[in-house]
Design an enzyme around this catalytic site. Structure first.
Site, PDB file in Angstrom:
ATOM      1  N   VAL A  68       8.520   2.120  -0.296  1.00 17.72           N
ATOM      2  CA  VAL A  68       7.400   2.752  -0.995  1.00 17.72           C
ATOM      3  C   VAL A  68       6.721   3.858  -0.181  1.00 17.72           C
ATOM      4  O   VAL A  68       5.858   4.554  -0.700  1.00 17.72           O
ATOM      5  CB  VAL A  68       6.339   1.717  -1.457  1.00 17.72           C
ATOM      6  CG1 VAL A  68       6.914   0.768  -2.490  1.00 17.72           C
ATOM      7  CG2 VAL A  68       5.733   0.971  -0.281  1.00 17.72           C
ATOM      8  N   ASN A  94       2.725  -4.209  -5.064  1.00 23.11           N
ATOM      9  CA  ASN A  94       2.562  -5.403  -4.231  1.00 23.11           C
ATOM     10  C   ASN A  94       2.949  -5.194  -2.771  1.00 23.11           C
ATOM     11  O   ASN A  94       2.386  -5.833  -1.880  1.00 23.11           O
ATOM     12  CB  ASN A  94       3.422  -6.527  -4.838  1.00 23.11           C
ATOM     13  CG  ASN A  94       3.595  -7.688  -3.898  1.00 23.11           C
ATOM     14  OD1 ASN A  94       2.730  -8.545  -3.782  1.00 23.11           O
ATOM     15  ND2 ASN A  94       4.740  -7.733  -3.188  1.00 23.11           N
ATOM     16  N   SER A 147      -6.709  -7.201  -1.356  1.00 20.15           N
ATOM     17  CA  SER A 147      -6.901  -8.356  -0.467  1.00 20.15           C
ATOM     18  C   SER A 147      -8.394  -8.656  -0.371  1.00 20.15           C
ATOM     19  O   SER A 147      -9.227  -7.751  -0.567  1.00 20.15           O
ATOM     20  CB  SER A 147      -6.366  -8.035   0.938  1.00 20.15           C
ATOM     21  OG  SER A 147      -6.743  -9.039   1.857  1.00 20.15           O
ATOM     22  N   TYR A 160      -5.710  -2.154   7.972  1.00 23.78           N
ATOM     23  CA  TYR A 160      -5.411  -2.954   6.777  1.00 23.78           C
ATOM     24  C   TYR A 160      -6.641  -3.075   5.882  1.00 23.78           C
ATOM     25  O   TYR A 160      -6.587  -2.830   4.671  1.00 23.78           O
ATOM     26  CB  TYR A 160      -4.944  -4.338   7.238  1.00 23.78           C
ATOM     27  CG  TYR A 160      -4.480  -5.270   6.133  1.00 23.78           C
ATOM     28  CD1 TYR A 160      -3.194  -5.173   5.604  1.00 23.78           C
ATOM     29  CD2 TYR A 160      -5.316  -6.269   5.640  1.00 23.78           C
ATOM     30  CE1 TYR A 160      -2.762  -6.042   4.606  1.00 23.78           C
ATOM     31  CE2 TYR A 160      -4.894  -7.141   4.652  1.00 23.78           C
ATOM     32  CZ  TYR A 160      -3.613  -7.027   4.145  1.00 23.78           C
ATOM     33  OH  TYR A 160      -3.192  -7.899   3.157  1.00 23.78           O
ATOM     34  N   LYS A 164      -7.113  -1.688   2.033  1.00 23.59           N
ATOM     35  CA  LYS A 164      -7.345  -2.619   0.920  1.00 23.59           C
ATOM     36  C   LYS A 164      -8.639  -2.258   0.190  1.00 23.59           C
ATOM     37  O   LYS A 164      -8.711  -2.352  -1.039  1.00 23.59           O
ATOM     38  CB  LYS A 164      -7.351  -4.066   1.411  1.00 23.59           C
ATOM     39  CG  LYS A 164      -5.983  -4.537   1.927  1.00 23.59           C
ATOM     40  CD  LYS A 164      -4.886  -4.397   0.866  1.00 23.59           C
ATOM     41  CE  LYS A 164      -3.567  -5.030   1.290  1.00 23.59           C
ATOM     42  NZ  LYS A 164      -2.504  -4.895   0.282  1.00 23.59           N
ATOM     43  N   ILE A 193      -2.625 -16.763   1.918  1.00 26.27           N
ATOM     44  CA  ILE A 193      -1.493 -17.234   1.104  1.00 26.27           C
ATOM     45  C   ILE A 193      -0.289 -17.448   2.024  1.00 26.27           C
ATOM     46  O   ILE A 193      -0.053 -16.669   2.945  1.00 26.27           O
ATOM     47  CB  ILE A 193      -1.125 -16.192   0.007  1.00 26.27           C
ATOM     48  CG1 ILE A 193      -2.368 -15.729  -0.779  1.00 26.27           C
ATOM     49  CG2 ILE A 193      -0.055 -16.744  -0.926  1.00 26.27           C
ATOM     50  CD1 ILE A 193      -3.032 -16.741  -1.673  1.00 26.27           C
TER      51      ILE A 193
HETATM   52  P1  NAP Z   1       5.398 -10.569   2.552  1.00 27.06           P
HETATM   53  O1  NAP Z   1       5.995 -11.897   2.287  1.00 27.06           O
HETATM   54  O2  NAP Z   1       5.559  -9.958   3.898  1.00 27.06           O
HETATM   55  O3  NAP Z   1       5.906  -9.549   1.441  1.00 27.06           O
HETATM   56  C1  NAP Z   1       5.681  -8.173   1.541  1.00 27.06           C
HETATM   57  C2  NAP Z   1       6.912  -7.486   1.028  1.00 27.06           C
HETATM   58  O4  NAP Z   1       6.668  -6.074   1.074  1.00 27.06           O
HETATM   59  C3  NAP Z   1       8.148  -7.776   1.891  1.00 27.06           C
HETATM   60  O5  NAP Z   1       9.247  -8.066   1.066  1.00 27.06           O
HETATM   61  C4  NAP Z   1       8.328  -6.473   2.642  1.00 27.06           C
HETATM   62  O6  NAP Z   1       9.687  -6.185   2.931  1.00 27.06           O
HETATM   63  C5  NAP Z   1       7.842  -5.490   1.627  1.00 27.06           C
HETATM   64  N1  NAP Z   1       7.587  -4.204   2.229  1.00 27.06           N
HETATM   65  C6  NAP Z   1       7.023  -3.914   3.439  1.00 27.06           C
HETATM   66  N2  NAP Z   1       7.034  -2.599   3.640  1.00 27.06           N
HETATM   67  C7  NAP Z   1       7.620  -2.041   2.546  1.00 27.06           C
HETATM   68  C8  NAP Z   1       7.935  -0.724   2.180  1.00 27.06           C
HETATM   69  N3  NAP Z   1       7.666   0.319   2.965  1.00 27.06           N
HETATM   70  N4  NAP Z   1       8.540  -0.523   0.985  1.00 27.06           N
HETATM   71  C9  NAP Z   1       8.836  -1.554   0.177  1.00 27.06           C
HETATM   72  N5  NAP Z   1       8.590  -2.822   0.483  1.00 27.06           N
HETATM   73  C10 NAP Z   1       7.981  -3.066   1.666  1.00 27.06           C
HETATM   74  O7  NAP Z   1       3.842 -10.616   2.310  1.00 27.06           O
HETATM   75  P2  NAP Z   1       2.948 -11.011   1.050  1.00 27.06           P
HETATM   76  O8  NAP Z   1       1.837 -11.788   1.594  1.00 27.06           O
HETATM   77  O9  NAP Z   1       3.739 -11.546  -0.077  1.00 27.06           O
HETATM   78  O10 NAP Z   1       2.379  -9.561   0.685  1.00 27.06           O
HETATM   79  C11 NAP Z   1       2.275  -9.076  -0.647  1.00 27.06           C
HETATM   80  C12 NAP Z   1       0.980  -8.326  -0.810  1.00 27.06           C
HETATM   81  O11 NAP Z   1      -0.108  -9.259  -0.710  1.00 27.06           O
HETATM   82  C13 NAP Z   1       0.706  -7.290   0.279  1.00 27.06           C
HETATM   83  O12 NAP Z   1       0.156  -6.129  -0.315  1.00 27.06           O
HETATM   84  C14 NAP Z   1      -0.325  -7.958   1.168  1.00 27.06           C
HETATM   85  O13 NAP Z   1      -1.140  -7.033   1.843  1.00 27.06           O
HETATM   86  C15 NAP Z   1      -1.093  -8.752   0.145  1.00 27.06           C
HETATM   87  N6  NAP Z   1      -1.899  -9.858   0.690  1.00 27.06           N
HETATM   88  C16 NAP Z   1      -1.327 -10.906   1.355  1.00 27.06           C
HETATM   89  C17 NAP Z   1      -2.115 -11.971   1.787  1.00 27.06           C
HETATM   90  C18 NAP Z   1      -1.543 -13.190   2.459  1.00 27.06           C
HETATM   91  O14 NAP Z   1      -2.312 -14.044   2.946  1.00 27.06           O
HETATM   92  N7  NAP Z   1      -0.251 -13.369   2.518  1.00 27.06           N
HETATM   93  C19 NAP Z   1      -3.488 -11.930   1.571  1.00 27.06           C
HETATM   94  C20 NAP Z   1      -4.041 -10.840   0.923  1.00 27.06           C
HETATM   95  C21 NAP Z   1      -3.233  -9.817   0.470  1.00 27.06           C
HETATM   96  P3  NAP Z   1      10.297  -6.586   4.353  1.00 27.06           P
HETATM   97  O15 NAP Z   1      10.122  -8.062   4.469  1.00 27.06           O
HETATM   98  O16 NAP Z   1      11.697  -6.149   4.264  1.00 27.06           O
HETATM   99  O17 NAP Z   1       9.489  -5.844   5.378  1.00 27.06           O
END
Ligand code: NAP
Length: 256
Positions: A68, A94, A147, A160, A164, A193
């Site tokens: 992205v 996402n 977030s 970050y 957000k 999460i």
């Molecule tokens: P995750 O398991 O790390 O998933 C994030 C995904 O985004 C991974 O598949 C990653 O791919 C992909 N990604 C990273 N850089 C990218 C790029 N340049 N282009 C396309 N894809 C890319 O984390 P998640 O927690 O599910 O995150 C999803 C969203 O939720 C994010 O926006 C995060 O900020 C938000 N969020 C997460 C939490 C939490 O506690 N987990 C809390 C608040 C918000 P790779 O693995 O190949 O790098």
């Protein structure tokens, strides 16, 4: 009562970062509800794994590699998804990255620039690329994953947190701008999460944090976020726009 649809069956959803965590759960939940899912991720193999999980559950998904942070790739992939499925009804922005570092860290500028690119600039670019297709949809929906860090803050997470907060601002502004066209724009603010992003945090630390800081006393699961995304995407959710919903186990609500 009118006949507002409570189903995404037959609609097309494009999910970024769908190879892991909440993006993967979103793909699985939408496919289980009969949507056509474009599974996109930076890492093709993990996107393909998501598609396998969808297929094993009887759904259908197609895979695109999409970084992205690459505008040309966004434009190409969005065009291909629309051509393959005959349009795009729902966009779920996402994909995201998170890096802890202090404000005086020598790498601060590099981390800031990468975080802007992936966590904020990409959202507007995916939306702009998808807009002509959303304009042709009967129930166009944009859902950005922000977030709770966009509402409150944690030390050493300032790039970050800044992005957000930016996603929340982008969501509100586009909701107002695109509202006259019937396009809804909302964002979800997940709390803690269990995903790849939080995988490095020790289990014991997760338990302590969740007990001290959330109403539900536990981390959430990706599926619990995906269901809220689904709910915002329903054609019947046609009067909800410009909001930032915490899906955080009561993290933002809790003072003590
Ligand atoms: P995750 O398991 O790390 O998933 C994030 C995904 O985004 C991974 O598949 C990653 O791919 C992909 N990604 C990273 N850089 C990218 C790029 N340049 N282009 C396309 N894809 C890319 O984390 P998640 O927690 O599910 O995150 C999803 C969203 O939720 C994010 O926006 C995060 O900020 C938000 N969020 C997460 C939490 C939490 O506690 N987990 C809390 C608040 C918000 P790779 O693995 O190949 O790098």
């Amino acid at each position: 009562m009118t006949q507002l649809s409570r189903s995404v069956r037959g609609l097309t959803v494009l999910v970024t970062g769908a190879g892991s965590g909440m993006g993967r759960a979103t793909a699985e939940v939408f496919a289980a509800e009969g949507a056509h899912v474009a599974v996109t991720d930076y890492d093709l193999a993990s996107a393909q794994e998501t598609a396998k999980l969808v297929a094993a559950a009887g759904g259908s998904a197609e895979v695109w590699r999409l970084d992205v942070s690459d505008k040309a790739e966004i434009d190409r992939v969005v065009g291909e998804v629309a051509a393959r499925f005959g349009g795009i009804d729902i966009v779920v922005n996402n994909a995201g990255i998170a890096n802890f570092l202090k404000i005086d860290d020598p790498d601060y500028d590099a981390v800031w620039d990468r975080t802007v690119a992936v966590n904020l600039t990409a959202h507007q670019r995916v939306i702009r690329a998808a807009l002509p297709h959303l304009r042709r949809s009967a129930s166009p929906r944009i859902i950005n994953i922000a977030s709770v860090e966009g509402m409150g803050a944690t030390a050493q997470l300032s790039p970050y947190s800044s992005m957000k907060a930016g996603v929340i601002g982008l969501t509100r502004s586009l909701a107002v701008e695109l509202g006259p066209e019937g396009i809804t724009v909302n964002c979800i603010c997940p709390g803690p999460i269990m995903t790849g992003m939080t995988a490095d945090i020790e289990d014991a630390d997760k338990v302590v944090f969740a007990k001290r800081r959330t109403a539900l006393r536990r981390y959430g699961y990706p599926e619990e976020v995906a269901h809220v995304t689904l709910s915002l995407a329903l054609p019947a959710s046609s009067y909800v726009t410009g909001i930032a919903i915490p899906v955080d186990g009561g993290h933002m609500a809790r003072n003590a």
